[in-house]
Each structure stands twice: as C-alpha cells, then as structure tokens.
Design an enzyme around this catalytic site. Structure first.
Site, PDB file in Angstrom:
ATOM      1  N   ALA A  65       0.681  -1.195   0.048  1.00 15.41           N
ATOM      2  CA  ALA A  65      -0.085  -0.091   0.108  1.00 15.41           C
ATOM      3  C   ALA A  65       0.949   1.162   0.055  1.00 15.41           C
ATOM      4  O   ALA A  65       2.037   1.027   0.375  1.00 15.41           O
ATOM      5  CB  ALA A  65      -0.933  -0.001   1.422  1.00 15.41           C
ATOM      6  N   GLY A 110       0.416  -5.336   0.775  1.00 17.14           N
ATOM      7  CA  GLY A 110      -0.698  -5.034   0.144  1.00 17.14           C
ATOM      8  C   GLY A 110      -0.455  -5.800  -1.529  1.00 17.14           C
ATOM      9  O   GLY A 110      -1.269  -6.188  -1.833  1.00 17.14           O
ATOM     10  N   GLU A 113      -0.959  -9.279  -0.542  1.00 19.51           N
ATOM     11  CA  GLU A 113      -2.281  -9.533  -0.330  1.00 19.51           C
ATOM     12  C   GLU A 113      -2.995  -9.642  -1.625  1.00 19.51           C
ATOM     13  O   GLU A 113      -4.090 -10.338  -1.844  1.00 19.51           O
ATOM     14  CB  GLU A 113      -2.694  -8.324   0.598  1.00 19.51           C
ATOM     15  CG  GLU A 113      -2.188  -8.582   1.990  1.00 19.51           C
ATOM     16  CD  GLU A 113      -2.326  -7.514   2.874  1.00 19.51           C
ATOM     17  OE1 GLU A 113      -2.028  -6.224   2.533  1.00 19.51           O
ATOM     18  OE2 GLU A 113      -3.206  -7.566   3.785  1.00 19.51           O
ATOM     19  N   GLU A 133       5.162  -5.726   7.136  1.00 16.43           N
ATOM     20  CA  GLU A 133       4.368  -4.324   7.710  1.00 16.43           C
ATOM     21  C   GLU A 133       4.849  -4.218   9.262  1.00 16.43           C
ATOM     22  O   GLU A 133       4.799  -2.959   9.683  1.00 16.43           O
ATOM     23  CB  GLU A 133       2.725  -4.763   7.939  1.00 16.43           C
ATOM     24  CG  GLU A 133       1.846  -4.648   6.685  1.00 16.43           C
ATOM     25  CD  GLU A 133       1.915  -5.820   5.759  1.00 16.43           C
ATOM     26  OE1 GLU A 133       2.555  -6.641   5.896  1.00 16.43           O
ATOM     27  OE2 GLU A 133       1.031  -5.720   4.673  1.00 16.43           O
TER      28      GLU A 133
HETATM   29  C1  HXC Z   1       5.063   4.163  -1.419  1.00 22.78           C
HETATM   30  C2  HXC Z   1       6.691   3.444  -2.361  1.00 22.78           C
HETATM   31  C3  HXC Z   1       6.498   2.078  -1.496  1.00 22.78           C
HETATM   32  C4  HXC Z   1       5.299   2.098  -1.043  1.00 22.78           C
HETATM   33  C5  HXC Z   1       8.407   1.805  -2.512  1.00 22.78           C
HETATM   34  N1  HXC Z   1       8.100   3.182  -2.646  1.00 22.78           N
HETATM   35  N2  HXC Z   1       7.498   1.155  -1.897  1.00 22.78           N
HETATM   36  N3  HXC Z   1       6.038   4.368  -2.029  1.00 22.78           N
HETATM   37  N4  HXC Z   1       4.692   3.090  -1.002  1.00 22.78           N
HETATM   38  N5  HXC Z   1       4.948   0.892  -0.415  1.00 22.78           N
HETATM   39  C6  HXC Z   1       8.673   4.108  -3.431  1.00 22.78           C
HETATM   40  C7  HXC Z   1      10.027   4.741  -2.781  1.00 22.78           C
HETATM   41  O1  HXC Z   1       9.721   5.379  -1.548  1.00 22.78           O
HETATM   42  C8  HXC Z   1      10.853   5.370  -3.745  1.00 22.78           C
HETATM   43  O2  HXC Z   1      10.388   6.574  -4.105  1.00 22.78           O
HETATM   44  C9  HXC Z   1      10.649   4.487  -4.899  1.00 22.78           C
HETATM   45  O3  HXC Z   1       9.346   3.958  -4.652  1.00 22.78           O
HETATM   46  C10 HXC Z   1      11.515   3.416  -5.413  1.00 22.78           C
HETATM   47  O4  HXC Z   1      11.818   2.625  -4.105  1.00 22.78           O
HETATM   48  P1  HXC Z   1      13.289   2.200  -3.474  1.00 22.78           P
HETATM   49  O5  HXC Z   1      13.113   1.932  -2.085  1.00 22.78           O
HETATM   50  O6  HXC Z   1      14.027   3.542  -3.882  1.00 22.78           O
HETATM   51  O7  HXC Z   1      13.743   1.047  -4.382  1.00 22.78           O
HETATM   52  P2  HXC Z   1      14.602  -0.208  -3.924  1.00 22.78           P
HETATM   53  O8  HXC Z   1      15.977   0.514  -3.125  1.00 22.78           O
HETATM   54  O9  HXC Z   1      14.649  -1.068  -5.346  1.00 22.78           O
HETATM   55  O10 HXC Z   1      13.789  -1.103  -3.002  1.00 22.78           O
HETATM   56  C11 HXC Z   1      12.633  -1.423  -3.414  1.00 22.78           C
HETATM   57  C12 HXC Z   1      11.885  -1.887  -2.194  1.00 22.78           C
HETATM   58  C13 HXC Z   1      11.477  -0.929  -1.090  1.00 22.78           C
HETATM   59  C14 HXC Z   1      12.335  -3.274  -1.523  1.00 22.78           C
HETATM   60  C15 HXC Z   1      10.484  -2.750  -2.611  1.00 22.78           C
HETATM   61  O11 HXC Z   1      10.939   0.249  -1.930  1.00 22.78           O
HETATM   62  C16 HXC Z   1      10.504  -1.379   0.021  1.00 22.78           C
HETATM   63  O12 HXC Z   1      10.938  -1.875   0.971  1.00 22.78           O
HETATM   64  N6  HXC Z   1       9.637  -0.814  -0.200  1.00 22.78           N
HETATM   65  C17 HXC Z   1       8.317  -0.735   0.974  1.00 22.78           C
HETATM   66  C18 HXC Z   1       7.718  -2.011   1.021  1.00 22.78           C
HETATM   67  C19 HXC Z   1       6.812  -2.378   2.311  1.00 22.78           C
HETATM   68  O13 HXC Z   1       7.082  -1.792   3.212  1.00 22.78           O
HETATM   69  N7  HXC Z   1       5.543  -2.545   1.974  1.00 22.78           N
HETATM   70  C20 HXC Z   1       4.390  -2.533   2.883  1.00 22.78           C
HETATM   71  C21 HXC Z   1       3.791  -1.444   2.933  1.00 22.78           C
HETATM   72  S1  HXC Z   1       2.358  -1.328   3.887  1.00 22.78           S
HETATM   73  P3  HXC Z   1      11.281   7.925  -4.315  1.00 22.78           P
HETATM   74  O14 HXC Z   1      10.419   9.074  -4.276  1.00 22.78           O
HETATM   75  O15 HXC Z   1      12.152   7.925  -3.424  1.00 22.78           O
HETATM   76  O16 HXC Z   1      12.057   7.383  -5.424  1.00 22.78           O
HETATM   77  C22 HXC Z   1       1.219  -2.255   3.321  1.00 22.78           C
HETATM   78  C23 HXC Z   1      -0.044  -2.440   4.134  1.00 22.78           C
HETATM   79  C24 HXC Z   1      -1.381  -2.977   3.401  1.00 22.78           C
HETATM   80  O17 HXC Z   1       1.389  -2.989   2.200  1.00 22.78           O
HETATM   81  C25 HXC Z   1      -2.601  -2.813   4.199  1.00 22.78           C
HETATM   82  C26 HXC Z   1      -3.156  -1.313   3.980  1.00 22.78           C
HETATM   83  C27 HXC Z   1      -4.491  -1.260   4.580  1.00 22.78           C
END
Ligand code: HXC
Length: 255
Positions: A65, A110, A113, A133
């Site tokens: 998400a 997400g 999911e 998460e």
């Molecule tokens: C918003 C995101 C994002 C996310 C990545 N980005 N994931 N933005 N939400 N979930 C953005 C980064 O901020 C970055 O923006 C760009 O995408 C590229 O990401 P990087 O981190 O620079 O890339 P990389 O180093 O290759 O790493 C990839 C990655 C990492 C391993 C996927 O981005 C990551 O760990 N993302 C978060 C994963 C996560 O925690 N997901 C769970 C979210 S909570 P900029 O602007 O800096 O270029 C969830 C809850 C669901 O999903 C339920 C909700 C109700």
C-alpha cells in the site's frame, strides 16, 4: 474513468491488467482501488472474457500500500483504507472468471495481499515475497493475515508475518504460495499459455469450479458438497451435454 494506475489489454478472450506506477513500485493508493473496482465491475464481466491476468510494470508487482498516502491517516482513516482494499480484493475472488497473478518482481505487503486474492500465481525468478508491515509498526490490512495462513499453513504464514523476511520465488514455490516459477522473459508467455488452456474449457464449468471451490472453503464439507451437486447438475442438458457428446463423437466441443 481515465485510468492512471492501470493499463489494460485484451487478447484472445484474456484481459491483461498491468499496474503501472513504476516510479513508486506500483504502490496501491486510493485511486488504484477505484480503478480496479471499475475494471472488476464493468470490464472483466464482459461476456467474451474468460480469464483475467494481473501483473506489474517495472521492478515490482506491487511493493505494498502507498506509505506516503497512509502516513498522515488517523485511526479511522486507516480502518477505512483497509476496508477499501479488502472490498476490492474480495471482488476479485468473487469475479466469475479466474484471475491469475503474474508476479514479475516485488510482491510485498498489500502487493502480496493482492496476489493472494487472485486464484493462483505464477512468478518470475526475480520475484520477492513478504509481509513487511511490522517493519513499519503495522499489520496487513487487506486480509493478508487471513489469506496467507489459508494458503500456506499457520507456521509458514506466521514466519513470514512475524519476521518480514523477503522470500525468494523458489521458497514461495516450496510453500505453495506460487504455483510455477519461470525466467522473467518467459513469465507472460507461461501465464498466457495457462490462461488459454482455461479459456478453452467449458466456460460455465470454469466459473462454477471457481465459485464452488471458493464458497466451499468458507463453509463446511457437507454444505460445500451439496453446492457441488447442485452446480454439477446445472451443467446437464446444456454445456455438460455438449462436452460429453463431443467426447463420444470424437470432436471438439462447440461451447
Ligand atoms: C510508497 C513506495 C513504496 C510503498 C516503494 N516506494 N515502495 N512508495 N509506498 N509501499 C517508493 C520509494 O519511496 C521510492 O520513491 C521508489 O518507490 C523506489 O523505491 P526504493 O526503495 O528506492 O527502491 P529499492 O531500493 O529498489 O527498494 C525496493 C523495495 C523498497 C524493497 C520494494 O521500496 C521497499 O521496501 N518498499 C516498501 C515495502 C513495504 O514496506 N511494503 C508494505 C507497505 S504497508 P522515491 O520517491 O524515493 O524514488 C502495506 C499495508 C497494506 O502494504 C494494508 C493497507 C491497509
């Protein structure tokens, strides 16, 4: 509605939905859910369509998400954002035609999911899976806590949820989270191949298999078996008759 997050293509009775916000790793925002709802309600229900495929553009299938959208939410808004996604993913499960996830890269939070709400999953060797998460002080919100344990069993689900470990495509295959792993440049061909196989079968039988299995897993054995008998019977005198006659007459069925 003009789509900002999704790209759609239709070929050979298959609807391909590509999530396309690669600059944000295809993170799921409110707009995504509105667009997906529109696809499920109005486009994927077209008479000719037999299978829907969901994939992502770039390095990610979906990396979760949208954290930037969620960060300023209060508790009530967080709950609402969870329900929004749960409803959309539920509608994918309830869609009459099968939905296949073609997981090209990161399927996190997400994103995993979403993949789990599809009927089955093929993955590229580059795919990575996780529910990270708890790294953010959160828990899954799109029913990941419920679907993961049903798909892979309690211990593997709890391992993934409690550790945030990002597992490989081979490990996902080993625990049954995905059904096939292929080289990245073969992913869409392999998914298309299996989609075409499904599309060649009795279209009502396909829809009924999905409905009976999905309803059955949410009910008890006797109720599910009763539903199976009813749906089995409903195919006689029409599609089932054609399929059986075609077999006996050594020809292809004319659905
Ligand atoms: C918003 C995101 C994002 C996310 C990545 N980005 N994931 N933005 N939400 N979930 C953005 C980064 O901020 C970055 O923006 C760009 O995408 C590229 O990401 P990087 O981190 O620079 O890339 P990389 O180093 O290759 O790493 C990839 C990655 C990492 C391993 C996927 O981005 C990551 O760990 N993302 C978060 C994963 C996560 O925690 N997901 C769970 C979210 S909570 P900029 O602007 O800096 O270029 C969830 C809850 C669901 O999903 C339920 C909700 C109700």
């Amino acid at each position: 509605m003009e789509f900002k997050n999704l790209k759609l293509t239709e070929k050979d009775d298959i609807l391909y939905v590509t999530i396309s916000r690669p600059e944000a790793m295809n993170a799921l925002n409110t707009r995504f859910f509105q667009e997906m709802d529109e696809v499920v309600a109005n486009l994927a229900t077209k008479e000719n369509l037999k299978v829907m495929v969901i994939t992502g553009e770039g390095k990610a299938f979906v990396a979760g998400a949208d954290i930037a959208e969620m960060v300023d939410m209060n508790s009530e808004e967080g709950t609402k954002f969870s329900i929004l996604g749960q409803n959309t993913f539920r509608s994918l499960e309830k869609l009459e035609i099968p939905v296949i996830a073609a997981i090209n890269g990161y399927a996190l939070g997400g994103g995993l999911e979403l993949a789990m709400a599809c009927d089955f999953r093929f993955a590229s060797t580059k795919a990575r899976f996780g529910q990270p998460e708890v790294n953010l002080g959160l828990i899954p919100g799109y029913a990941g806590t419920q679907r993961l344990s049903r798909l892979v069993g309690l211990a593997d689900a709890l391992y993934i949820l409690l550790t945030s470990d990002m597992i490989s495509a081979d490990d996902a295959l080993r625990i049954g989270l995905v059904q096939k792993v292929v080289e990245p440049d073969e992913l869409m061909d392999e998914v298309t191949k299996v989609a075409k196989i499904i599309a060649s079968k009795g279209p009502n039988a396909i829809k009924k298999v999905k409905a009976v299995v999905r309803k059955g897993i949410e009910t008890d054995f006797i109720t599910g078996s009763k539903l199976e008998s009813e749906q089995f019977g409903s195919l006689f005198g029409n599609e089932g008759e054609e399929g059986m006659r075609a077999f006996l007459e050594k020809r292809k069925p004319n659905w």
